[in-house]
Scaffold this active site. Structure first.
Site, PDB file in Angstrom:
ATOM      1  N   PRO A 291       0.785  -1.243   0.000  1.00  0.00           N
ATOM      2  CA  PRO A 291       0.000   0.000   0.000  1.00  0.00           C
ATOM      3  C   PRO A 291       0.815   1.290   0.000  1.00  0.00           C
ATOM      4  O   PRO A 291       0.244   2.373  -0.085  1.00  0.00           O
ATOM      5  CB  PRO A 291      -0.834  -0.111   1.283  1.00  0.00           C
ATOM      6  CG  PRO A 291      -0.133  -1.094   2.131  1.00  0.00           C
ATOM      7  CD  PRO A 291       0.586  -2.025   1.224  1.00  0.00           C
ATOM      8  N   LYS A 295      -1.786   2.573  -4.443  1.00  0.00           N
ATOM      9  CA  LYS A 295      -2.132   2.187  -5.819  1.00  0.00           C
ATOM     10  C   LYS A 295      -3.192   1.088  -5.949  1.00  0.00           C
ATOM     11  O   LYS A 295      -3.775   0.917  -7.015  1.00  0.00           O
ATOM     12  CB  LYS A 295      -0.863   1.727  -6.569  1.00  0.00           C
ATOM     13  CG  LYS A 295       0.101   2.847  -6.882  1.00  0.00           C
ATOM     14  CD  LYS A 295      -0.345   3.643  -8.089  1.00  0.00           C
ATOM     15  CE  LYS A 295       0.217   5.042  -8.123  1.00  0.00           C
ATOM     16  NZ  LYS A 295      -0.639   6.074  -7.547  1.00  0.00           N
TER      17      LYS A 295
END
Ligand code: RFL
Ligand code: PHB
Length: 390
Positions: A291, A295
């Protein structure tokens, strides 16, 4: 039952795909394993790329996001008690939107209700059949076996779904990198400690200060994979977070009871190809990113952009070129996001075997980024989201 596109999974990929297709006059049936309440209670991503914002608007679900979301023009990188801002808007002309995945999902459910879309919850034992000819999906609901006949199947059922394994082993290649740590995340009804997100490299481990609104914060700290949520009291979490954030923010950080606390392991994963016969994979079913680059949700949305365009062109003009190119087109963008998420993860986390040399290299890259317009432009254009290719 018969439909044009059977969609497995009612996460953001499945719901957004269904919404875009329904608006183009294409029929769908969405099959979801969990209840609607369960899907809406999951706390996940928080930052939308501008391409995702525009796609949600195009899908007719932009109103609440535009009213309640928070546009952000930049974010901060911190290390060694120093901090600098990456001015995303200055370098790219675009900005991000802070608006939680939970809210996106709720807006999509409401829009689907309005259209009268078919979303069947609580399905078990979903199986995909005849992917090379006339596809069918069978499932169990209340102990009875049901069947959906369709033209295409969209596998939007996340990393642990049934769609990806339905592509035969000898056709599928999987690329994976598992990182030796996870993120412990806390959601709290407290004002965020800063106006923009802060990603912090610290010798004790990575920390992230994020938010959902002016009164709700989301924080993360890097933890060993062996850690358990039960072993982290709220006080222990806040103490550790304060050690890792720049002192200026740690001093003014407002703490409170956690309303959600969970640990997510970090991995990079890509499945190639993303198409097999009439089955197309979308979102987490085909790929996972750590993370750190924000995205995951955004990649799910760009997949949906490419797949919905391909299906709409197929039904509207009988032109299947976009659909045939789906896997290749989507994978080009996915690998760029895989690379960016990997590089942000590598730059900002503490690895178990990290030496002082490695730490100096990380800090030097951060210093270079702080001082280089070229480096900031590169981070900014990846963070705000690379353009969709067509
Ligand atoms: P989802 O959201 O996992 O939705 C898949 C849906 O499919 C259902 N399903 C099935 N349905 C029928 N039959 C089956 N056999 C099924 N198997 C599964 C599931 O119940 C579910 O409803 O995938 P989608 O739609 O592709 O969306 C992707 C995003 O959710 C994901 O990329 C991000 O949330 C990733 N992610 C994060 N991304 C970020 O950018 N920032 C974050 O902070 C962030 N935090 C996270 C995350 C993902 C997490 N997961 C998957 C463990 C935190 C967590 C905990
Ligand atoms: C979040 O707010 O949950 C969030 C924000 C940025 C990230 C990851 C998660 O990179």
């Amino acid at each position: 039952m018969k439909t044009q596109v059977a969609i497995i999974g009612a996460g953001p990929s499945g719901l957004l795909l269904s919404q875009l297709l329904n608006r183009a006059g294409i029929s769908t049936i969405v099959l979801e394993r969990q209840s609607r309440e369960y899907v809406l209670s999951r706390i996940r991503a928080g930052v939308l790329e501008w391409g995702s914002v525009e796609l949600l608007r195009k899908a007719g679900v932009g109103a609440r996001m535009d009213a309640e979301g928070h546009p952000h023009d930049g974010f901060h990188l911190a290390y060694n008690n120093q901090e600098f801002r990456v001015d995303v808007h200055k370098h790219t002309g675009k900005r991000m939107m802070v608006y939680g995945q939970t809210e996106v999902t709720r807006d999509l459910y409401e829009a689907q209700d309005e259209i009268g879309a078919t979303i069947i919850h609580g399905v078990e034992n979903v199986k995909l059949h005849d992917l090379q000819s006339t596809p069918r999906v069978t499932y169990e609901l209340d102990g009875k076996t049901q069947e959906v006949q369709c033209d295409f199947i969209a596998g939007c059922d996340g990393f642990h779904g049934v769609s990806r394994p339905s592509i035969p082993d000898d056709i599928r290649t999987e690329y994976e990198k598992v990182y030796p740590f996870g993120w412990l995340g806390v959601l709290s009804d407290t004002p965020p400690c800063a106006d923009e997100l802060i990603y912090a490299n610290h010798r004790r481990g990575f920390a992230l200060a994020s938010m959902r609104s002016a009164t709700r914060s989301r924080y993360y700290i890097q933890v060993p994979l062996t850690d358990k949520v039960e072993n982290w009291s709220d006080d222990a979490f806040w103490d550790e977070l304060k050690r890792r954030l720049p002192a200026e923010h740690a001093k003014t950080l407002i703490t409170g009871p956690s309303i959600e606390k969970s640990i997510a392991p970090l991995r990079s994963f890509v499945c190639e190809p993303m198409q097999h016969g009439k089955l197309f994979l979308c979102g987490d079913a085909a790929h996972i990113v750590p993370p750190t680059g924000a995205k995951g949700l955004n990649l799910a949305m760009s997949d949906v952009y490419y797949l919905s365009n391909g299906l709409i062109a197929h039904y509207d003009d009988g032109n299947s070129n976009l659909l045939s190119a789906y896997s290749e087109t989507a994978l080009d963008r996915i690998w760029k996001a895989i690379r960016f998420s990997w590089s942000m993860t590598t730059l900002l986390h503490r690895f178990p075997d990290q030496t002082d040399f490695d730490q100096h290299v990380q800090e030097s890259e951060l210093l270079y980024t702080a001082q280089s317009k070229a480096a900031q432009t590169s981070i900014a254009e990846n963070y705000v989201g690379l353009p969709y290719s067509r």
